[in-house]
Design a protein around this motif. Sequence first.
Motif, PDB file in Angstrom:
ATOM      1  N   UNK A  29     112.295  68.543  41.237  1.00  0.00           N
ATOM      2  CA  UNK A  29     113.372  68.652  40.261  1.00  0.00           C
ATOM      3  C   UNK A  29     113.308  69.986  39.509  1.00  0.00           C
ATOM      4  N   UNK A  30     112.116  70.446  39.210  1.00  0.00           N
ATOM      5  CA  UNK A  30     111.978  71.678  38.430  1.00  0.00           C
ATOM      6  C   UNK A  30     112.510  72.903  39.162  1.00  0.00           C
ATOM      7  N   UNK A  31     112.484  72.871  40.505  1.00  0.00           N
ATOM      8  CA  UNK A  31     112.972  74.036  41.242  1.00  0.00           C
ATOM      9  C   UNK A  31     114.225  73.785  42.045  1.00  0.00           C
ATOM     10  N   UNK A  32     114.872  72.656  41.805  1.00  0.00           N
ATOM     11  CA  UNK A  32     115.995  72.217  42.642  1.00  0.00           C
ATOM     12  C   UNK A  32     117.157  73.204  42.637  1.00  0.00           C
ATOM     13  N   UNK A  33     117.515  73.707  41.487  1.00  0.00           N
ATOM     14  CA  UNK A  33     118.707  74.553  41.383  1.00  0.00           C
ATOM     15  C   UNK A  33     118.534  75.911  42.052  1.00  0.00           C
ATOM     16  N   UNK A  34     117.303  76.326  42.265  1.00  0.00           N
ATOM     17  CA  UNK A  34     117.075  77.626  42.906  1.00  0.00           C
ATOM     18  C   UNK A  34     116.825  77.513  44.402  1.00  0.00           C
ATOM     19  N   UNK A  35     116.782  76.296  44.922  1.00  0.00           N
ATOM     20  CA  UNK A  35     116.513  76.097  46.342  1.00  0.00           C
ATOM     21  C   UNK A  35     117.714  76.488  47.190  1.00  0.00           C
ATOM     22  N   UNK A  36     117.446  76.885  48.432  1.00  0.00           N
ATOM     23  CA  UNK A  36     118.517  77.178  49.383  1.00  0.00           C
ATOM     24  C   UNK A  36     119.316  75.902  49.646  1.00  0.00           C
ATOM     25  N   UNK A  37     120.594  76.073  49.894  1.00  0.00           N
ATOM     26  CA  UNK A  37     121.463  74.912  50.066  1.00  0.00           C
ATOM     27  C   UNK A  37     121.021  74.050  51.254  1.00  0.00           C
ATOM     28  N   UNK A  67     120.642  62.070  43.434  1.00  0.00           N
ATOM     29  CA  UNK A  67     121.968  62.207  42.833  1.00  0.00           C
ATOM     30  C   UNK A  67     122.168  63.613  42.259  1.00  0.00           C
ATOM     31  N   UNK A  68     121.132  64.139  41.660  1.00  0.00           N
ATOM     32  CA  UNK A  68     121.211  65.499  41.114  1.00  0.00           C
ATOM     33  C   UNK A  68     121.388  66.523  42.229  1.00  0.00           C
ATOM     34  N   UNK A  69     120.679  66.311  43.348  1.00  0.00           N
ATOM     35  CA  UNK A  69     120.815  67.216  44.487  1.00  0.00           C
ATOM     36  C   UNK A  69     122.233  67.177  45.057  1.00  0.00           C
ATOM     37  N   UNK A  74     127.772  69.802  45.461  1.00  0.00           N
ATOM     38  CA  UNK A  74     129.184  69.866  45.084  1.00  0.00           C
ATOM     39  C   UNK A  74     129.499  71.167  44.350  1.00  0.00           C
ATOM     40  N   UNK A  75     128.592  71.575  43.484  1.00  0.00           N
ATOM     41  CA  UNK A  75     128.807  72.815  42.738  1.00  0.00           C
ATOM     42  C   UNK A  75     128.721  74.045  43.651  1.00  0.00           C
ATOM     43  N   UNK A  76     127.994  73.919  44.728  1.00  0.00           N
ATOM     44  CA  UNK A  76     127.806  75.052  45.653  1.00  0.00           C
ATOM     45  C   UNK A  76     128.550  74.794  46.963  1.00  0.00           C
ATOM     46  N   UNK A  77     129.721  74.201  46.854  1.00  0.00           N
ATOM     47  CA  UNK A  77     130.425  73.761  48.054  1.00  0.00           C
ATOM     48  C   UNK A  77     130.800  74.894  48.991  1.00  0.00           C
ATOM     49  N   UNK A  78     130.983  76.115  48.463  1.00  0.00           N
ATOM     50  CA  UNK A  78     131.300  77.234  49.350  1.00  0.00           C
ATOM     51  C   UNK A  78     130.145  77.558  50.289  1.00  0.00           C
TER      52      UNK A  78
END
Length: 503
Positions: A29-37, A67-69, A74-78
């Motif tokens: 969770x701590x590094x989830x937002x920086x992970x490759x899609x 759920x967070x992933x 969704x936020x990085x749908x492109x």
Amino acid sequence: MIRSLLNTYTLKLNNKNRAVVETLVEGIRSGLRSMDVSVVSNLVCGAGLLKSAKGSKGNNLASGLVDEAAHILQLRQREIDRLRPHALIGLLQVSNHFPQSFQTVVADALLGSLHKFSFVDLKNLTTVMSNVPFRSPAILRAIMYQAMQLSDQWQLPSVAKFMRALGELSFHNQDLAKQVAEFVVTKQSEWTPSLISQIAKAYSLLRIHVPEWGLFDQICEYTANHLDDFSSLELYLVLYAFGELGYKPKNETEFYQSVTAYLESRFDDYPAETKIKLASALMLSEQVPEFMLKDVLQHKRPAGAVFQDVLVMRLNAHAHLACPNYSGPYVDSTLIPAVSHQSSALGRSVVQALKEAVGGNNKCVKTSVGTTLGYKIDALVLLDENSKPVAVDQYQLSGVQSNESGQKLQEVFEILDIHQKPLPAEYQRIAVLTWSPKERIFDKDELTGRYNLQKKHLQLAGYKLMEVDYQEWNRAKTKFQQLSLIKFKLVEATRSKVENIQE
């Protein structure tokens, strides 16, 4: 860390590894937002597993993480468009674990990436779509177009699985079906009973049969020449397709004689379920032999499973009504539960208009009728000797019926909630049947084998049939038009003027 988490979840969680899972979840969770899609998608693809186990306080340990992933995707749908086909297919497979907004994002990504899919990818995608609630006509149309463009990649096993999945989805494309039929015929040197039975099953699910394509003639010839190589299930799938699609072999008598002889030599070795299915498949083509009926109907009651019960009920009806030289045994119909029935939207609409047509008297129209003939009826109407609707539930509908020429028919078992007065011989029973597209051969006016047999059995049992097709009902836009159609259909069914019908 994600792989470690998934590996841990494949084990039964206990107090020892539960702490490990909690540590992994927090670390991811701590590094989830920086992970490759692609890494995030791997986590989401494990939703089915990761949402299955409970934490120390009764909550899913990884549920919130997954759920967070999904929300991050969704936020990085492109960026999702960059995922490989197998990753997109994996996301679709678990999409039912997430909100509709996530499914929409995945669907958009699939639609935009299908041009990069190989035929095997398309086959895998279609198979997944046939096993999840998600449906997208736009994606299915694109899959079919892309599949035809990739015909140089076709291999018979993958084509068979692809068509089977399309059949499960009931999504039709006549051009694709023709192209596949032509391809299958050219690959006869690669045929096996397993492949051919799957192709036959696919076309029966799609309800597509065009004699000019020659596919079923070739399947019939192959089956006759390789009977010893077929398993009972493979032979059932072929025979069922023949009956359901109304296919008639060129040498019909010779073909069914050889099939009957083959099955008779080993029928005693088959389990009850297999016997019932084989007999039912042959019944669709009205080719079920007497030895099969005797074997299946000799027991006091059906095997127990609902599906098997229904098939046995239909075989019992067929033996009573359509086999004049058959003398038993029969299943004791008093031991068979009546078939339950939930009407379609078309059926409910027609029945509502029918109730209004008889003056709003619900007692004159019994809806969602289940019969021990094994068939479902949208509604039942009784007409007295003056062709006037009467209350259905005051009469007992079991007993011996007579057809128009006075010839005695076999006993007809009809179980309703209330049994009171015997039904007078001069009364008419009207079975209301509605036909939607799924009951017809695709792109034809013909009913499939099951529903043709239903009509025949009901008529032999003494019913008059009031049939309403979805096309003619859709053309009746106003209440006046609907009531007029109902009146016409009742007169058509009974060949007489029906009294007390509202204009």
